[in-house]
Design a protein around this motif. Structure first.
Motif, PDB file in Angstrom:
ATOM      1  N   ALA A  64       0.866  -0.846   0.216  1.00  6.26           N
ATOM      2  CA  ALA A  64      -0.277  -0.090  -0.313  1.00  6.26           C
ATOM      3  C   ALA A  64       0.790   0.919   0.055  1.00  6.26           C
ATOM      4  CB  ALA A  64      -0.788   0.565   1.479  1.00  6.26           C
ATOM      5  N   GLY A  66       0.921   5.647   0.751  1.00  7.78           N
ATOM      6  CA  GLY A  66       0.013   6.574   0.466  1.00  7.78           C
ATOM      7  C   GLY A  66       1.081   7.664  -0.195  1.00  7.78           C
ATOM      8  N   ALA A  67       1.810   8.950   0.117  1.00  3.79           N
ATOM      9  CA  ALA A  67       2.765  10.059  -0.671  1.00  3.79           C
ATOM     10  C   ALA A  67       3.899   9.188  -0.334  1.00  3.79           C
ATOM     11  CB  ALA A  67       2.674  11.003   0.053  1.00  3.79           C
ATOM     12  N   GLY A  68       4.659   8.264   0.033  1.00  6.55           N
ATOM     13  CA  GLY A  68       5.540   7.901  -0.302  1.00  6.55           C
ATOM     14  C   GLY A  68       6.922   8.426   0.848  1.00  6.55           C
ATOM     15  N   THR A  69       6.479   9.636   2.007  1.00  5.19           N
ATOM     16  CA  THR A  69       7.336  10.579   1.608  1.00  5.19           C
ATOM     17  C   THR A  69       7.582   9.638   3.329  1.00  5.19           C
ATOM     18  OG1 THR A  69       5.644  10.447   4.088  1.00  5.19           O
ATOM     19  CG2 THR A  69       5.741  12.189   1.769  1.00  5.19           C
ATOM     20  N   GLY A  70       7.588   8.216   3.534  1.00  2.00           N
ATOM     21  CA  GLY A  70       8.104   7.226   4.364  1.00  2.00           C
ATOM     22  C   GLY A  70       9.903   7.650   4.539  1.00  2.00           C
ATOM     23  N   GLY A  74       9.084   1.839   3.706  1.00  2.21           N
ATOM     24  CA  GLY A  74       8.097   0.988   3.842  1.00  2.21           C
ATOM     25  C   GLY A  74       6.499   0.573   2.409  1.00  2.21           C
ATOM     26  N   SER A 129       5.558  16.636  10.197  1.00  2.00           N
ATOM     27  CA  SER A 129       6.233  18.140   9.323  1.00  2.00           C
ATOM     28  C   SER A 129       6.207  17.431   7.541  1.00  2.00           C
ATOM     29  CB  SER A 129       7.950  17.734   9.605  1.00  2.00           C
ATOM     30  OG  SER A 129       8.193  17.891  10.833  1.00  2.00           O
ATOM     31  N   SER A 130       6.149  16.504   7.233  1.00  9.36           N
ATOM     32  CA  SER A 130       5.361  16.167   6.167  1.00  9.36           C
ATOM     33  C   SER A 130       3.664  16.721   5.678  1.00  9.36           C
ATOM     34  CB  SER A 130       5.825  14.252   6.044  1.00  9.36           C
ATOM     35  OG  SER A 130       4.447  14.085   6.414  1.00  9.36           O
ATOM     36  N   THR A 135      -0.139  11.346   3.796  1.00  9.73           N
ATOM     37  CA  THR A 135      -1.680  10.767   4.096  1.00  9.73           C
ATOM     38  C   THR A 135      -2.231  10.168   5.547  1.00  9.73           C
ATOM     39  OG1 THR A 135      -1.398   8.768   3.433  1.00  9.73           O
ATOM     40  CG2 THR A 135      -1.472  10.625   1.074  1.00  9.73           C
ATOM     41  N   ASN A 139       0.030   7.664   7.296  1.00  6.60           N
ATOM     42  CA  ASN A 139       0.532   8.544   9.128  1.00  6.60           C
ATOM     43  C   ASN A 139      -0.298   7.173   9.818  1.00  6.60           C
ATOM     44  OD1 ASN A 139      -0.561  11.771   8.899  1.00  6.60           O
ATOM     45  ND2 ASN A 139       1.091  10.756   7.568  1.00  6.60           N
ATOM     46  N   ALA A 141      -0.450   4.343   9.193  1.00  5.95           N
ATOM     47  CA  ALA A 141       0.283   3.443   9.384  1.00  5.95           C
ATOM     48  C   ALA A 141       1.239   3.085   9.139  1.00  5.95           C
ATOM     49  CB  ALA A 141       0.516   2.942   7.774  1.00  5.95           C
ATOM     50  N   THR A 142       2.329   4.008   9.964  1.00  3.50           N
ATOM     51  CA  THR A 142       3.479   4.456  10.523  1.00  3.50           C
ATOM     52  C   THR A 142       2.953   5.230  11.820  1.00  3.50           C
ATOM     53  OG1 THR A 142       3.808   6.931   9.676  1.00  3.50           O
ATOM     54  CG2 THR A 142       4.801   5.371   8.054  1.00  3.50           C
ATOM     55  N   GLY A 145       4.101  10.813  14.428  1.00  3.00           N
ATOM     56  CA  GLY A 145       4.201  11.337  15.368  1.00  3.00           C
ATOM     57  C   GLY A 145       4.395  12.957  14.870  1.00  3.00           C
ATOM     58  N   VAL A 197      -5.966  -0.064   4.916  1.00  4.37           N
ATOM     59  CA  VAL A 197      -7.061   0.787   5.594  1.00  4.37           C
ATOM     60  C   VAL A 197      -7.417   1.234   4.516  1.00  4.37           C
ATOM     61  CG1 VAL A 197      -7.165   2.983   6.709  1.00  4.37           C
ATOM     62  CG2 VAL A 197      -5.259   1.290   7.531  1.00  4.37           C
ATOM     63  N   GLU A 407       9.271   7.583  15.764  1.00  2.00           N
ATOM     64  CA  GLU A 407       7.618   7.893  14.960  1.00  2.00           C
ATOM     65  C   GLU A 407       8.561   7.619  12.973  1.00  2.00           C
ATOM     66  OE1 GLU A 407       7.613  12.008  14.824  1.00  2.00           O
ATOM     67  OE2 GLU A 407       8.786  12.484  13.920  1.00  2.00           O
TER      68      GLU A 407
HETATM   69  C1  LIG Z   1      10.289  16.338   4.606  1.00  2.01           C
HETATM   70  C2  LIG Z   1       9.499  14.793   5.932  1.00  2.01           C
HETATM   71  C3  LIG Z   1       9.080  15.141   7.125  1.00  2.01           C
HETATM   72  C4  LIG Z   1       9.090  14.558   8.014  1.00  2.01           C
HETATM   73  N1  LIG Z   1       8.393  14.175   9.119  1.00  2.01           N
HETATM   74  C5  LIG Z   1       8.014  13.424   9.641  1.00  2.01           C
HETATM   75  C6  LIG Z   1       7.256  13.808  11.320  1.00  2.01           C
HETATM   76  O1  LIG Z   1       7.684  15.402  11.982  1.00  2.01           O
HETATM   77  N2  LIG Z   1       6.426  13.250  11.926  1.00  2.01           N
HETATM   78  C7  LIG Z   1       6.301  11.579  11.684  1.00  2.01           C
HETATM   79  O2  LIG Z   1       5.879  10.264  12.099  1.00  2.01           O
HETATM   80  N3  LIG Z   1       7.209  11.497  10.255  1.00  2.01           N
HETATM   81  C8  LIG Z   1       7.655  12.024   9.142  1.00  2.01           C
HETATM   82  N4  LIG Z   1       7.656  11.941   8.422  1.00  2.01           N
HETATM   83  C9  LIG Z   1       7.462  10.385   7.912  1.00  2.01           C
HETATM   84  C10 LIG Z   1       6.946  10.015   6.682  1.00  2.01           C
HETATM   85  O3  LIG Z   1       5.930  11.504   6.469  1.00  2.01           O
HETATM   86  C11 LIG Z   1       5.570   9.398   7.880  1.00  2.01           C
HETATM   87  O4  LIG Z   1       5.776   8.053   8.451  1.00  2.01           O
HETATM   88  C12 LIG Z   1       3.354   9.619   7.003  1.00  2.01           C
HETATM   89  O5  LIG Z   1       3.478   8.977   7.958  1.00  2.01           O
HETATM   90  C13 LIG Z   1       4.087   8.605   5.824  1.00  2.01           C
HETATM   91  O6  LIG Z   1       3.250   8.799   4.835  1.00  2.01           O
HETATM   92  P1  LIG Z   1       2.730   8.414   3.496  1.00  2.01           P
HETATM   93  O7  LIG Z   1       1.383   8.721   3.607  1.00  2.01           O
HETATM   94  O8  LIG Z   1       4.226   9.866   2.741  1.00  2.01           O
HETATM   95  O9  LIG Z   1       3.023   7.026   3.519  1.00  2.01           O
HETATM   96  P2  LIG Z   1       4.004   5.752   2.570  1.00  2.01           P
HETATM   97  O10 LIG Z   1       5.797   6.538   2.583  1.00  2.01           O
HETATM   98  O11 LIG Z   1       4.040   6.411   1.256  1.00  2.01           O
HETATM   99  O12 LIG Z   1       3.632   4.883   3.802  1.00  2.01           O
HETATM  100  C14 LIG Z   1       4.100   4.522   4.561  1.00  2.01           C
HETATM  101  C15 LIG Z   1       3.578   3.170   5.505  1.00  2.01           C
HETATM  102  O13 LIG Z   1       2.593   3.055   5.574  1.00  2.01           O
HETATM  103  C16 LIG Z   1       1.925   2.200   4.681  1.00  2.01           C
HETATM  104  N5  LIG Z   1       0.671   2.614   3.807  1.00  2.01           N
HETATM  105  C17 LIG Z   1       0.564   3.539   2.849  1.00  2.01           C
HETATM  106  N6  LIG Z   1      -0.719   3.616   3.412  1.00  2.01           N
HETATM  107  C18 LIG Z   1      -1.466   2.955   3.713  1.00  2.01           C
HETATM  108  C19 LIG Z   1      -3.282   2.517   3.685  1.00  2.01           C
HETATM  109  N7  LIG Z   1      -4.201   2.649   3.326  1.00  2.01           N
HETATM  110  N8  LIG Z   1      -3.463   0.756   4.717  1.00  2.01           N
HETATM  111  C20 LIG Z   1      -1.920   0.166   4.837  1.00  2.01           C
HETATM  112  N9  LIG Z   1      -0.725   0.247   4.829  1.00  2.01           N
HETATM  113  C21 LIG Z   1      -0.262   1.543   4.309  1.00  2.01           C
HETATM  114  C22 LIG Z   1       3.163   1.628   3.682  1.00  2.01           C
HETATM  115  O14 LIG Z   1       3.174  -0.042   2.601  1.00  2.01           O
HETATM  116  C23 LIG Z   1       4.267   2.226   3.866  1.00  2.01           C
HETATM  117  O15 LIG Z   1       4.563   0.977   5.086  1.00  2.01           O
HETATM  118  C24 LIG Z   1       8.834  12.775   7.343  1.00  2.01           C
HETATM  119  C25 LIG Z   1       8.902  12.426   6.305  1.00  2.01           C
HETATM  120  C26 LIG Z   1       9.728  13.932   5.511  1.00  2.01           C
HETATM  121  C27 LIG Z   1       9.881  13.644   3.982  1.00  2.01           C
END
Ligand SMILES: Cc1cc2nc3c(=O)[nH]c(=O)nc-3n(C[C@H](O)[C@H](O)[C@H](O)COP(=O)(O)OP(=O)(O)OC[C@H]3O[C@@H](n4cnc5c(N)ncnc54)[C@H](O)[C@@H]3O)c2cc1C
Length: 461
Positions: A64, A66-70, A74, A129-130, A135, A139, A141-142, A145, A197, A407
């Motif tokens: 799965a 979301g936005a790939g900011t992990g 992941g 911060s992202s 998404t 958020n 799934a991780t 925080g 989710v 986090e």
């Molecule tokens: C500049 C920057 C700042 C950041 N600051 C923070 C911060 O302050 N705090 C923090 O916690 N993180 C931070 N992060 C990390 C990241 O943004 C988080 O982990 C965020 O929750 C990932 O969301 P995403 O939508 O990009 O998920 P993705 O990177 O796309 O996926 C993250 C994980 O979630 C899973 N996933 C996604 N969608 C689903 C779904 N619908 N059902 C089941 N699993 C799913 C994916 O398989 C993957 O394992 C930061 C990242 C960057 C680049």
């Protein structure tokens, strides 16, 4: 065959298999891994269920996205398979103002939810911060925080129930309102390894009456760290308590002119929110503690514009380091708050020893460190030095009684480090939980669990 079946179920517009399309999904903010066999963009839970059933028939794993900011790999399809992007499932489905909750689709951008409910005097508290791009699904799934999670709690404290598509393609719901097992908690932070989710009920909070933001500057990092411990030890819980060192404040000021001093070794960005009188009383208490610990200047943001500028600078700090080096690696570790001075000293020593420039910007109130290690990835020596520095910092956090992630999660990056903080028996229990929901291990394989050879009890059956 795979493509045909996906197109038949969802239509060709929702299925991507061209190499240039697949390449876009081969990375996240940590790494580029492997190409998926297909990327699918569902519009409904039914679509997701259909994708999972097809994947199962074809023996394809599912990741799965979301936005790939992990920041731990992941969402990267390391074992190939189908990437499910939630870019088209990005709406608020129900808004229950009276009970302060909303049902949202997983692809909804975090900040978009707060923006959508602001006119009702409400907001969604977890604020990574992202949050401009990450998404709610990612958020969840991780268990993301953010700066304000010091007082509001992390994502897990704001998820009330989930709709899940399991590894068989069946749909079920979890709720914290009913008796029985709290399955919602099991799914939050499970990084897409237990189920997908497809919608979530989340808690909304009332916007506070008053918000104040202060900046305290210190001549050394130790004093700033001691001030952090002292503020919390005094029974004060600000809504946010962040620290930035001089490497970061200089980069932030050069890029954004946010209003931070650039001649202090460390600054604390402190926010408190609540009723006017309480917030005012807390200012004098926090100020007194900061000065007692050597704060050499104290500034109160006077307007919303000043507050927003300070926060924008803090939340964009990682990007600002592009002025220092072309690449950065973010380490994410936690230590007990009282050990912050030792941890920060160790971070500095590890970076120095390996010849790496480090900037610290982190959730000090939570003891959650984010050393940003700056390097040029075209230089293999620098890459090796960053890996070594990150590894030393990880070990130092463990030695200080902390842990390997605050986090950002485990993903692929830290899966082998799990054995440093969990016993084989601990990991085997986690693996048994996974096997209940995903016995074939087709949901985000290669993540969280260490490689089988090192830990036979958690290897796939
Ligand atoms: C500049 C920057 C700042 C950041 N600051 C923070 C911060 O302050 N705090 C923090 O916690 N993180 C931070 N992060 C990390 C990241 O943004 C988080 O982990 C965020 O929750 C990932 O969301 P995403 O939508 O990009 O998920 P993705 O990177 O796309 O996926 C993250 C994980 O979630 C899973 N996933 C996604 N969608 C689903 C779904 N619908 N059902 C089941 N699993 C799913 C994916 O398989 C993957 O394992 C930061 C990242 C960057 C680049």
């Amino acid at each position: 065959m795979l493509r045909d079946r996906l197109v038949e179920a969802l239509g060709s517009d929702a299925v991507k298999t061209a190499p240039e399309d697949l390449a876009v999904y081969a990375f996240d903010a940590y790494t580029d891994g492997g190409l998926p066999s297909a990327v699918v963009l569902p519009s409904s839970t039914r679509d997701v269920s259909a994708i999972v059933k097809i994947a199962r028939d074809c023996g394809e794993p599912i990741v799965a996205r979301g936005a790939g900011t992990g920041l731990c790999g992941g969402a990267v399809p390391l074992a190939g398979g189908i990437v499910i992007s939630f870019a088209r499932m990005n709406r608020v489905l129900d808004l229950d103002e009276r009970n302060r909750r909303a049902r949202v689709q997983p692809g909804l951008i975090n900040l978009a939810l707060s923006r959508e409910v602001a006119n009702l005097g409400l907001f969604y508290a977890p604020d990574p911060s992202s949050q401009l791009i990450s998404t709610i699904g990612g958020n969840i799934a991780t268990n993301a925080g953010g700066p304000h999670c010091l007082s509001y709690g992390t994502t897990i404290n704001h998820v009330l129930g989930l709709e899940i598509v399991d590894a068989a393609g069946d749909v079920f719901e979890t709720s914290i309102d009913v008796a029985g097992y709290d399955l919602t908690a099991a799914f939050v932070g499970s990084e897409g390894t237990l189920g997908i989710v497809t919608s979530a009920w989340v808690r909304l909070m009332a916007l506070p009456e008053s918000v104040r933001v202060w900046v305290a500057a210190f001549d050394d990092i130790d004093s700033a760290s001691e001030a952090v411990s002292a503020i919390i030890a005094a029974g004060i819980l600000p809504t946010a308590l962040e620290m930035m060192d001089v490497v970061i404040t200089r980069a932030v000021e050069a890029a954004f002119h946010a209003g931070y001093p650039t001649d202090a070794a460390a600054v604390l960005l402190i926010e408190n929110a609540g009723f006017d009188e309480d917030v005012e009383a807390s200012e004098s208490a926090i100020h007194t503690i900061a000065v007692a610990h050597g704060a050499r200047s104290w500034r109160s943001a006077r307007t919303k514009g000043e507050r927003d500028a300070l926060w924008a600078g803090r939340k964009s700090a990682a990007g600002a380091t592009g002025r220092i080096a072309p690449n950065y690696y973010t380490q994410d570790v936690c230590v007990p708050r009282s050990r912050l001075p030792q941890a920060l000293r160790a971070v500095g020593e590890a970076a120095h020893e390996n010849g790496i420039t480090v900037g610290n910007v982190f959730h000090a109130g939570d003891g959650n460190l984010h050393p940003l290690l700056m390097y040029d990835k075209r230089d293999r020596k620098q890459v090796a030095a960053v890996i070594e520095t990150g590894n030393q910092i990880l070990q130092c956090a463990i030695d200080l009684g902390g842990t390997i992630s605050g986090e950002h999660g485990i993903g692929w990056e830290k899966r082998d480090a799990m054995t440093r903080v969990y016993s084989t028996a601990d990991l085997a229990v986690m693996a048994r939980v996974r096997d209940v929901f995903d016995p074939m291990r087709m949901l985000n394989p290669e993540k969280i669990f260490p490689a089988g050879a090192r830990c036979p009890e958690v290897a796939p059956p």
